[in-house]
Design a protein around this motif. Structure first.
Motif, PDB file in Angstrom:
ATOM      1  N   PHE A 100     -47.785  60.217 -73.674  1.00 30.46           N
ATOM      2  CA  PHE A 100     -46.365  60.252 -73.321  1.00 30.46           C
ATOM      3  C   PHE A 100     -45.579  61.143 -74.278  1.00 30.46           C
ATOM      4  N   ILE A 101     -45.952  61.175 -75.559  1.00 32.33           N
ATOM      5  CA  ILE A 101     -45.274  62.071 -76.497  1.00 32.33           C
ATOM      6  C   ILE A 101     -45.439  63.523 -76.048  1.00 32.33           C
ATOM      7  N   ILE A 102     -46.626  63.852 -75.537  1.00 33.85           N
ATOM      8  CA  ILE A 102     -46.850  65.203 -75.020  1.00 33.85           C
ATOM      9  C   ILE A 102     -45.951  65.461 -73.810  1.00 33.85           C
ATOM     10  N   ILE A 103     -45.845  64.466 -72.920  1.00 34.65           N
ATOM     11  CA  ILE A 103     -44.981  64.619 -71.742  1.00 34.65           C
ATOM     12  C   ILE A 103     -43.527  64.785 -72.168  1.00 34.65           C
ATOM     13  N   GLN A 104     -43.109  64.024 -73.192  1.00 35.20           N
ATOM     14  CA  GLN A 104     -41.751  64.184 -73.703  1.00 35.20           C
ATOM     15  C   GLN A 104     -41.506  65.614 -74.162  1.00 35.20           C
ATOM     16  N   TRP A 125     -36.379  46.591 -86.887  1.00 33.87           N
ATOM     17  CA  TRP A 125     -35.820  47.854 -86.416  1.00 33.87           C
ATOM     18  C   TRP A 125     -35.827  48.847 -87.565  1.00 33.87           C
ATOM     19  N   ASP A 126     -36.033  50.089 -87.263  1.00 30.33           N
ATOM     20  CA  ASP A 126     -35.852  51.135 -88.258  1.00 30.33           C
ATOM     21  C   ASP A 126     -35.269  52.356 -87.568  1.00 30.33           C
ATOM     22  N   ALA A 127     -34.871  53.332 -88.392  1.00 31.39           N
ATOM     23  CA  ALA A 127     -34.144  54.478 -87.852  1.00 31.39           C
ATOM     24  C   ALA A 127     -34.979  55.272 -86.863  1.00 31.39           C
ATOM     25  N   GLN A 128     -36.277  55.479 -87.166  1.00 33.13           N
ATOM     26  CA  GLN A 128     -37.099  56.295 -86.275  1.00 33.13           C
ATOM     27  C   GLN A 128     -37.300  55.628 -84.917  1.00 33.13           C
ATOM     28  N   SER A 129     -37.311  54.292 -84.880  1.00 31.33           N
ATOM     29  CA  SER A 129     -37.435  53.592 -83.598  1.00 31.33           C
ATOM     30  C   SER A 129     -36.190  53.786 -82.745  1.00 31.33           C
ATOM     31  N   ILE A 130     -35.028  53.752 -83.386  1.00 25.94           N
ATOM     32  CA  ILE A 130     -33.776  53.948 -82.654  1.00 25.94           C
ATOM     33  C   ILE A 130     -33.704  55.367 -82.110  1.00 25.94           C
ATOM     34  N   VAL A 131     -34.056  56.354 -82.942  1.00 24.89           N
ATOM     35  CA  VAL A 131     -34.067  57.741 -82.479  1.00 24.89           C
ATOM     36  C   VAL A 131     -35.085  57.914 -81.351  1.00 24.89           C
ATOM     37  N   GLY A 132     -36.244  57.256 -81.492  1.00 23.81           N
ATOM     38  CA  GLY A 132     -37.263  57.327 -80.451  1.00 23.81           C
ATOM     39  C   GLY A 132     -36.772  56.775 -79.121  1.00 23.81           C
ATOM     40  N   LEU A 133     -36.002  55.681 -79.165  1.00 22.93           N
ATOM     41  CA  LEU A 133     -35.457  55.110 -77.938  1.00 22.93           C
ATOM     42  C   LEU A 133     -34.441  56.039 -77.293  1.00 22.93           C
ATOM     43  N   VAL A 134     -33.625  56.701 -78.119  1.00 24.61           N
ATOM     44  CA  VAL A 134     -32.629  57.635 -77.576  1.00 24.61           C
ATOM     45  C   VAL A 134     -33.327  58.801 -76.875  1.00 24.61           C
ATOM     46  N   PHE A 145     -36.338  58.773 -75.667  1.00 22.98           N
ATOM     47  CA  PHE A 145     -36.995  58.215 -74.487  1.00 22.98           C
ATOM     48  C   PHE A 145     -36.018  58.099 -73.320  1.00 22.98           C
ATOM     49  N   LEU A 146     -34.811  57.588 -73.581  1.00 21.24           N
ATOM     50  CA  LEU A 146     -33.813  57.434 -72.520  1.00 21.24           C
ATOM     51  C   LEU A 146     -33.442  58.789 -71.926  1.00 21.24           C
ATOM     52  N   LEU A 200     -47.060  55.316 -68.586  1.00 22.41           N
ATOM     53  CA  LEU A 200     -47.197  55.731 -69.981  1.00 22.41           C
ATOM     54  C   LEU A 200     -45.922  55.434 -70.762  1.00 22.41           C
ATOM     55  N   ALA A 201     -44.765  55.587 -70.108  1.00 20.39           N
ATOM     56  CA  ALA A 201     -43.497  55.295 -70.772  1.00 20.39           C
ATOM     57  C   ALA A 201     -43.410  53.823 -71.165  1.00 20.39           C
ATOM     58  N   SER A 202     -43.965  52.936 -70.347  1.00 24.07           N
ATOM     59  CA  SER A 202     -43.979  51.505 -70.671  1.00 24.07           C
ATOM     60  C   SER A 202     -44.791  51.245 -71.936  1.00 24.07           C
ATOM     61  N   LEU A 203     -45.923  51.930 -72.062  1.00 27.79           N
ATOM     62  CA  LEU A 203     -46.746  51.775 -73.264  1.00 27.79           C
ATOM     63  C   LEU A 203     -46.034  52.353 -74.484  1.00 27.79           C
ATOM     64  N   TYR A 204     -45.331  53.462 -74.294  1.00 27.48           N
ATOM     65  CA  TYR A 204     -44.600  54.072 -75.406  1.00 27.48           C
ATOM     66  C   TYR A 204     -43.481  53.148 -75.881  1.00 27.48           C
ATOM     67  N   ILE A 205     -42.794  52.514 -74.949  1.00 22.78           N
ATOM     68  CA  ILE A 205     -41.732  51.569 -75.316  1.00 22.78           C
ATOM     69  C   ILE A 205     -42.316  50.409 -76.108  1.00 22.78           C
ATOM     70  N   MET A 206     -43.466  49.920 -75.690  1.00 16.59           N
ATOM     71  CA  MET A 206     -44.114  48.820 -76.405  1.00 16.59           C
ATOM     72  C   MET A 206     -44.402  49.213 -77.850  1.00 16.59           C
ATOM     73  N   MET A 207     -44.954  50.399 -78.056  1.00 15.70           N
ATOM     74  CA  MET A 207     -45.295  50.826 -79.406  1.00 15.70           C
ATOM     75  C   MET A 207     -44.041  51.125 -80.234  1.00 15.70           C
ATOM     76  N   THR A 208     -43.008  51.660 -79.594  1.00 17.53           N
ATOM     77  CA  THR A 208     -41.787  51.982 -80.324  1.00 17.53           C
ATOM     78  C   THR A 208     -41.069  50.720 -80.784  1.00 17.53           C
ATOM     79  N   LEU A 209     -40.947  49.733 -79.897  1.00 16.76           N
ATOM     80  CA  LEU A 209     -40.246  48.500 -80.255  1.00 16.76           C
ATOM     81  C   LEU A 209     -41.005  47.697 -81.303  1.00 16.76           C
ATOM     82  N   THR A 210     -42.314  47.847 -81.351  1.00 18.04           N
ATOM     83  CA  THR A 210     -43.112  47.120 -82.339  1.00 18.04           C
ATOM     84  C   THR A 210     -43.434  47.979 -83.558  1.00 18.04           C
ATOM     85  N   ASN A 211     -42.751  49.150 -83.680  1.00 18.52           N
ATOM     86  CA  ASN A 211     -42.940  50.046 -84.829  1.00 18.52           C
ATOM     87  C   ASN A 211     -44.399  50.461 -85.024  1.00 18.52           C
TER      88      ASN A 211
END
Length: 456
Positions: free
Chosen positions: A169-173, A321-330, A332-333, A397-408
């Motif tokens: 998913f990072i590649i797709i992003q 929560w950490d800064a990179q997770s918040i940036v990752g969610l932005v 992703f959205l 794949l986005a669902s899996l990415y969200i799982m990994m991002t929210l769990t750092n």
């Protein structure tokens, strides 16, 4: 009489929930294409699941989750079944794993049944573009069932699924960001040729300089805070290599032969890719279990000594929560929304994303009926504008990415009852940044390597 009218209105809404995408547009919504509306609704399902996951991971939800039978130690139990996991540490992560497992299964199911749909005349296209109420019920049903999965090896196995899916998913992003940068550059250059060229070129120059400035600032901060003179060798290599690669792609993007073959290529795209590469580098370094090389944002802000920082692998210490997770969610959205409305004119990106070349505009425009109601236009009677199957696979794949991002990207370890940062997560992110840079380099060099093919 009013009650009868209300019942008729409800019946109309129910028919839309079971019908096709055109019914989903209200009078206040702009007319759009059927394919765009469908992608937006499926993306809404994903965002809704993401919101639920965010709520579930909040510390205040632990008491509520403990009431689920057999879910965690000290909560409601099932006769004959005992759970030894310390739920005060990972109960939020367990709920995110199950929620994202449900979304992954949901989108993978639709990805499988939508293989090789060629037009809206295919009977399966009606399932893709309609029956929303039943789709929602299916998602809810899978979610409820996921919460009754016994622990066992579920978390460990699903963690590795998440790692692989997030890597892709990072590649797709990155592909979506490349496509966005190409579209941005093409529109602004076109506006410059038609109108006030100085204004539009100044805008391009400003944003290009801003992106490079942010990327260079990030590199300096990385060297200051994420490396030490006698330690953190991996971080020094990661930062240096990605800085060198970013310089290389920037130089290649403005070479005369590349410009001749790819007139739309330029420093704007290279600057966006460079900035995103630095974000991925930062995200990777924040998963290093060595706290001397990975200071928390709180420690940096409060000037806490790195030697006094609590080790990441201390039992019970979880950074929610950490800064990179918040940036990752932005990011992703943004990418999810862009993937839902994109209509690219770049042939290479359309091949990679399994979409057809788009006409003018991202959303497309439909027509309002004589009654003034805006409706979606079926623009796929002859041929679909995007691959139904690949779109669902992308959301999977986005669902899996969200799982990994929210769990750092922590790995559940029920033997020590803690959440562990791991080096594999670091290498997955770094390798994805290198592969992404390689893909962008390919978009620049492909027209030169294969001059007989159309890459416009």
């Amino acid at each position: 009489m009013g009650a009868c009218m209300a019942l008729c209105s409800l019946a109309s809404c129910a028919s839309c929930l079971c019908g096709s995408a055109p019914c989903l547009l209200c009078s206040c919504c702009p007319s759009s294409k059927n394919s765009t509306v469908t992608r937006l609704v499926f993306s809404f399902f994903l965002l809704l699941g993401t919101l639920v996951s965010v709520i579930m991971i909040l510390p205040g939800m632990e008491a509520q989750l403990q009431q689920i039978p057999g879910f965690c130690q000290g909560g409601s139990t099932i006769p004959g079944l005992e759970n030894h996991v310390n739920c005060e540490v990972i109960v939020g992560y367990k709920s995110v794993y199950r929620m994202c497992f449900a979304m992954t299964c949901f989108f993978f199911f639709f990805s499988a049944i939508m293989v090789r749909v060629k037009s809206s005349k295919d009977p399966r296209a009606a399932i893709q573009n309609g029956f929303w109420f039943f789709k929602f019920l299916i998602l809810v049903g899978i979610t409820v069932g996921a919460f009754f999965i016994q622990d066992g090896t579920f978390h460990t196995v699903w963690f590795y699924f998440g790692v692989v899916g997030s890597f892709i998913f990072i590649i797709i992003q990155l592909i979506l960001l490349i496509d966005f940068a190409h579209s941005w550059n093409k529109i602004w250059v076109g506006n410059a040729e038609e109108g006030n060229s100085k204004c539009w070129f100044a805008g391009l120059l400003l944003f290009t300089f801003l992106h490079y400035a942010l990327a260079l600032t990030a590199v300096v901060l990385f060297y200051v805070y994420y490396t030490q003179s006698d330690n953190c060798t991996e971080h020094k290599v990661f930062i240096s290599l990605n800085l060198i690669f970013s310089v290389i792609i920037s130089i290649i993007s403005v070479l005369p032969k590349v410009q001749e073959a790819q007139p739309q290529s330029g420093l704007l795209q290279a600057s966006i890719i460079s900035l995103y590469t630095m974000y991925v580098t930062w995200s990777a370094m924040t998963n290093n279990p060595n706290r001397k090389c990975n200071p928390s944002l709180l420690a940096l802000v409060s000037n806490v000594s790195l030697s006094e920082s609590t080790p990441t692998n201390a039992p019970g210490q979880v950074q929610w929560w950490d800064a990179q997770s918040i940036v990752g969610l932005v990011i992703f959205l943004f990418c999810t929304l862009y993937a839902s409305i994109r209509s690219s004119s770049n042939a290479q990106m359309n091949k990679l994303m399994q979409t057809e070349e788009g006409g003018g505009g991202y959303g497309g425009e439909g027509e309002a009926g004589k009654d003034g109601v805006h409706r979606a236009v079926d623009n796929e009677e002859e041929e679909v504008t995007y691959s139904y199957s690949f779109f669902h696979f992308h959301l999977c794949l986005a669902s899996l990415y969200i799982m990994m991002t929210l769990t750092n990207w922590y790995q559940p370890d029920t033997t020590t009852q803690s959440m562990q940062s791991t080096m594999p997560a670091v290498w997955v992110k770094i390798s994805s940044s290198w592969l992404g840079l390689g893909l962008y380099l390919w978009t620049l060099l492909a027209p030169l390597i294969f001059p007989d093919r159309d890459f416009s």
